[in-house]
Design a protein around this motif. Structure first.
Motif, PDB file in Angstrom:
ATOM      1  N   GLU A   6      34.145  49.797  35.905  1.00 44.23           N
ATOM      2  CA  GLU A   6      33.554  50.421  37.090  1.00 44.23           C
ATOM      3  C   GLU A   6      32.894  49.375  37.989  1.00 44.23           C
ATOM      4  N   ALA A   7      32.174  48.432  37.374  1.00 44.55           N
ATOM      5  CA  ALA A   7      31.504  47.384  38.145  1.00 44.55           C
ATOM      6  C   ALA A   7      32.525  46.499  38.866  1.00 44.55           C
ATOM      7  N   ILE A   8      33.670  46.241  38.246  1.00 42.73           N
ATOM      8  CA  ILE A   8      34.722  45.443  38.882  1.00 42.73           C
ATOM      9  C   ILE A   8      35.301  46.203  40.071  1.00 42.73           C
ATOM     10  N   LYS A   9      35.469  47.515  39.921  1.00 41.87           N
ATOM     11  CA  LYS A   9      35.996  48.316  41.025  1.00 41.87           C
ATOM     12  C   LYS A   9      35.046  48.283  42.220  1.00 41.87           C
ATOM     13  N   ILE A  10      33.744  48.287  41.949  1.00 40.07           N
ATOM     14  CA  ILE A  10      32.740  48.253  43.013  1.00 40.07           C
ATOM     15  C   ILE A  10      32.666  46.871  43.653  1.00 40.07           C
ATOM     16  N   ASP A  11      32.672  45.817  42.812  1.00 41.36           N
ATOM     17  CA  ASP A  11      32.559  44.443  43.314  1.00 41.36           C
ATOM     18  C   ASP A  11      33.528  43.541  42.553  1.00 41.36           C
ATOM     19  N   PRO A  12      34.744  43.354  43.064  1.00 45.48           N
ATOM     20  CA  PRO A  12      35.748  42.537  42.363  1.00 45.48           C
ATOM     21  C   PRO A  12      35.349  41.077  42.168  1.00 45.48           C
ATOM     22  N   THR A  13      34.338  40.595  42.898  1.00 41.52           N
ATOM     23  CA  THR A  13      33.923  39.199  42.756  1.00 41.52           C
ATOM     24  C   THR A  13      32.738  39.055  41.799  1.00 41.52           C
ATOM     25  N   ILE A  14      32.418  40.094  41.056  1.00 45.57           N
ATOM     26  CA  ILE A  14      31.255  40.090  40.167  1.00 45.57           C
ATOM     27  C   ILE A  14      31.383  38.992  39.102  1.00 45.57           C
ATOM     28  N   THR A  15      30.258  38.363  38.799  1.00 41.85           N
ATOM     29  CA  THR A  15      30.234  37.287  37.799  1.00 41.85           C
ATOM     30  C   THR A  15      29.850  37.849  36.438  1.00 41.85           C
ATOM     31  N   TYR A  16      30.025  37.038  35.393  1.00 43.18           N
ATOM     32  CA  TYR A  16      29.614  37.446  34.050  1.00 43.18           C
ATOM     33  C   TYR A  16      28.117  37.736  34.017  1.00 43.18           C
ATOM     34  N   GLU A  17      27.326  36.914  34.709  1.00 40.89           N
ATOM     35  CA  GLU A  17      25.875  37.087  34.719  1.00 40.89           C
ATOM     36  C   GLU A  17      25.488  38.411  35.382  1.00 40.89           C
ATOM     37  N   GLY A  24      23.817  45.614  30.626  1.00 40.96           N
ATOM     38  CA  GLY A  24      22.830  45.439  29.570  1.00 40.96           C
ATOM     39  C   GLY A  24      23.383  44.716  28.347  1.00 40.96           C
ATOM     40  N   VAL A  25      24.568  44.140  28.495  1.00 38.27           N
ATOM     41  CA  VAL A  25      25.223  43.388  27.420  1.00 38.27           C
ATOM     42  C   VAL A  25      24.977  41.906  27.688  1.00 38.27           C
ATOM     43  N   SER A  26      24.876  41.118  26.632  1.00 38.07           N
ATOM     44  CA  SER A  26      24.677  39.681  26.814  1.00 38.07           C
ATOM     45  C   SER A  26      25.852  39.076  27.580  1.00 38.07           C
ATOM     46  N   THR A  27      25.622  37.919  28.174  1.00 40.97           N
ATOM     47  CA  THR A  27      26.678  37.239  28.919  1.00 40.97           C
ATOM     48  C   THR A  27      27.870  36.957  28.010  1.00 40.97           C
ATOM     49  N   ARG A  28      27.591  36.529  26.792  1.00 41.93           N
ATOM     50  CA  ARG A  28      28.665  36.257  25.829  1.00 41.93           C
ATOM     51  C   ARG A  28      29.426  37.538  25.493  1.00 41.93           C
ATOM     52  N   GLY A  29      28.711  38.651  25.384  1.00 42.00           N
ATOM     53  CA  GLY A  29      29.357  39.941  25.133  1.00 42.00           C
ATOM     54  C   GLY A  29      30.254  40.351  26.284  1.00 42.00           C
ATOM     55  N   VAL A  30      29.808  40.083  27.507  1.00 37.56           N
ATOM     56  CA  VAL A  30      30.613  40.379  28.691  1.00 37.56           C
ATOM     57  C   VAL A  30      31.880  39.528  28.673  1.00 37.56           C
ATOM     58  N   GLU A  31      31.748  38.247  28.363  1.00 40.61           N
ATOM     59  CA  GLU A  31      32.921  37.372  28.281  1.00 40.61           C
ATOM     60  C   GLU A  31      33.917  37.895  27.254  1.00 40.61           C
ATOM     61  N   TRP A  32      33.416  38.319  26.106  1.00 44.73           N
ATOM     62  CA  TRP A  32      34.271  38.855  25.038  1.00 44.73           C
ATOM     63  C   TRP A  32      35.017  40.097  25.529  1.00 44.73           C
ATOM     64  N   ASN A  33      34.294  40.985  26.229  1.00 40.46           N
ATOM     65  CA  ASN A  33      34.923  42.196  26.751  1.00 40.46           C
ATOM     66  C   ASN A  33      35.965  41.880  27.823  1.00 40.46           C
ATOM     67  N   PHE A  34      35.692  40.904  28.680  1.00 40.16           N
ATOM     68  CA  PHE A  34      36.666  40.505  29.695  1.00 40.16           C
ATOM     69  C   PHE A  34      37.931  39.977  29.024  1.00 40.16           C
TER      70      PHE A  34
END
Length: 58
Positions: A6-17, A24-34
């Motif tokens: 959903e966040a990517i749909k809203i802002d395709p240039t969104i960063t991991y941070e 509310g997920v750690s940066t490393r968790g976001v990287e893993w999910n990506f």
């Protein structure tokens, strides 16, 4: 993962941070999910890492 998509749909240039703050997920968790979403073919990166954007594939 749905919050990430959903966040990517809203802002395709969104960063991991930024994703980390939104989900509310750690940066490393976001990287893993990506990585997982890319492997599943649900998202792809358009243009280079710096200055590019993400695309959600429905």
């Amino acid at each position: 993962m749905e919050k990430i998509l959903e966040a990517i749909k809203i802002d395709p240039t969104i960063t991991y941070e930024e994703q980390s703050k939104v989900t509310g997920v750690s940066t490393r968790g976001v990287e893993w999910n990506f990585t997982k979403l890319k492997a599943q073919g649900k998202i792809k990166r358009i243009v280079p890492d710096k200055g590019g954007h993400w695309e959600v594939i429905d």
